[in-house]
Design an enzyme around this catalytic site. Structure first.
Site, PDB file in Angstrom:
ATOM      1  N   HIS A 273       0.832  -1.197   0.000  1.00  0.00           N
ATOM      2  CA  HIS A 273       0.000   0.000   0.000  1.00  0.00           C
ATOM      3  C   HIS A 273       0.876   1.259   0.000  1.00  0.00           C
ATOM      4  CE1 HIS A 273      -3.474  -2.502   0.449  1.00  0.00           C
ATOM      5  NE2 HIS A 273      -3.094  -2.929   1.647  1.00  0.00           N
ATOM      6  N   ASP A 324      -5.336  -8.189  -3.177  1.00  0.00           N
ATOM      7  CA  ASP A 324      -5.613  -7.926  -1.768  1.00  0.00           C
ATOM      8  C   ASP A 324      -6.934  -8.544  -1.308  1.00  0.00           C
ATOM      9  OD1 ASP A 324      -5.545  -6.959   0.804  1.00  0.00           O
ATOM     10  OD2 ASP A 324      -5.379  -4.863   0.270  1.00  0.00           O
TER      11      ASP A 324
END
Length: 461
Positions: A273, A324
């Site tokens: 991220h 994810d």
């Protein structure tokens, strides 16, 4: 396994090349890639243009059972990452190994159809429903994930995760996190067992769930244990603004800066991220040659924010993509959202393009970056249609409506920005066809087991 594959066009380092012959060694890797030659007798002829596949550099497989099921806001309070997380825990608390295998195998088939041939599984669902190690084998859930990837024919890098506390000032886990507990010694032992298993298409790395979930002394212990280890090390970092503020309050610095100042970061590290990174932190990541894994559809779904894509690209930091939370399993959609988020934020077009660097195509610059960065994230020496890389490839469906009339030189642009349906006709993994003519040989059986697992999971809810 194929010995030779010939394609009328193929995306090689540097762009499209014509009439490309790719030789495959017995190890399932490209032994030679030769453009401008005719197809020799006996070579398999690709049914369309050939592209490298991508690595899915960040996955939580069990969350496929939850994808699309958190899109209703309950009550009058705001909905954000933290409220989503509470609902996600309900799935993590009750999924069984058999259900996980069914869910993960379905995910793996979908990832293949979405243009991925390797997945980095950030694995923290370790123990039984009571939080105890499985009696027969503490790695039961890890082997379940490996079995699921094998069922589908997808490559897997398993990353057992250090996870030992609920927050910066919470020294223990909460009851709903009891299945996640693993200390530094456990992470190191798990990775060594996985790596030594000798299973085809299976590798291992290390993971730290986050700075909030691992004490500084535990990170130091894992660093000492892994000295000399050459595999990848992944960590969630700076995903939410609140996490950054909590880290500053607890450790005195922003999370990426803290990792850098502690001397932890090096070329093995992948920062997952890194949404809220400053330009100073970007320079620090570049200096230590770490990489960043971006997960655009999940970051959008959770309301995390937008990364500084221009900053990461300008610094030359290694970038890769991750599915994810599995709200999307399509690599092209991730690329689209990565660029479109920047366009919406900056109110400009072709943000990722770099004409001054002879990279005027947004799609080409992003795609090439993700091919190279995915190799590092997965612990692969190289990736793509190049000698030494694993013999993985995507065959474009030239009959797809979205590609009708597209000039050959603009095919990649159209694939990324104007192809809403999956465009892959065939998918090759280590010299073997995982998808042919849009079909997976085991797809029907895998889908049936997935439906049964989902019914059991949600009927129990």
């Amino acid at each position: 396994m194929l010995d030779q594959l010939w394609a009328p066009r193929a995306w090689l380092p540097g762009g499209w090349r014509e009439r490309v012959l790719l030789d495959i060694g017995r190890d399932g890797r490209w032994s030679a890639v030769t453009p401008n030659v005719d197809a020799p007798p006996g070579a398999h002829v690709a049914a369309g243009p050939l592209l490298p596949s991508l690595v899915d550099a960040h996955s939580h497989a069990f969350q496929r059972a939850f994808a699309g099921l958190a899109e209703v806001r309950e009550g009058t309070s705001a909905d954000d990452f933290w409220s989503w997380r509470e609902r996600m825990y309900a799935v993590a608390q009750r999924i069984t190994p058999a259900q996980l295998r069914a869910v993960a195998a379905q995910l793996c088939v979908e990832l293949l159809r979405g243009g991925y041939t390797q997945v980095c599984e950030f694995h923290y669902l370790q123990h039984d429903a009571d939080g105890r190690p499985y009696a027969d084998d503490p790695l039961a859930m890890a082997w379940t994930l490996a079995d699921a990837a094998s069922d589908a024919g997808l490559g897997l890098t398993l990353l057992p995760a250090l996870y030992e506390r609920a927050g910066f000032r919470q020294p223990a886990l909460r009851p709903e996190q009891r299945r996640f507990r693993l200390d530094a010694a456990g992470v190191w032992a798990a990775a060594r067992r996985i790596e030594s298993a000798g299973r085809p298409l299976l590798g291992a790395g290390l993971a730290i769930h986050s700075l909030r979930a691992a004490a500084p002394e535990s990170l130091a212990a894992l660093r000492d244990l892994s000295e000399g280890f050459e595999g990848p090390i992944h960590i969630h970092v700076a995903e939410q603004a609140a996490e950054v503020q909590d880290c500053k309050a607890a450790l005195g610095e922003r999370p990426i800066q803290w990792l850098y100042d502690q001397g932890l970061l090096d070329a093995r590290w992948q920062l997952v991220h890194a949404t809220h990174a400053t330009r100073k932190e970007i320079a620090a990541v570049d200096a230590c040659e770490a990489g960043v894994v971006l997960c655009p559809t999940t970051e959008a779904n959770l309301g995390d924010g937008l990364p500084d894509l221009e900053g990461w690209l300008a610094a030359g930091v290694s970038l890769s993509l991750g599915s994810d939370s599995q709200v999307s399993r399509d690599a092209l959609e991730e690329l689209r959202w990565l660029e479109y988020g920047q366009r919406l934020h900056l109110r400009r077009r072709n943000v990722a393009a770099a004409p001054g660097l002879q990279q005027p195509s947004t799609a080409a610059r992003l795609f090439d970056a993700m091919v190279a960065g995915g190799a590092r994230a997965a612990g692969e020496p190289s990736w793509g249609l190049t000698p030494g890389a694993r013999a993985d490839a995507l065959v474009v469906d030239g009959d797809a409506d979205a590609l009708a009339g597209v000039p050959p030189a603009r095919l990649l642009d159209a694939l990324v920005f104007a192809s809403p349906a999956r465009p892959w006709r065939d998918v090759l993994v280590a010299g073997r066809w995982a998808i042919q003519d849009g079909r997976h040989a085991q797809g029907a059986g895998i889908a049936g087991r997935f439906h049964s697992a989902m019914e059991a999971l949600w009927n129990e809810a």
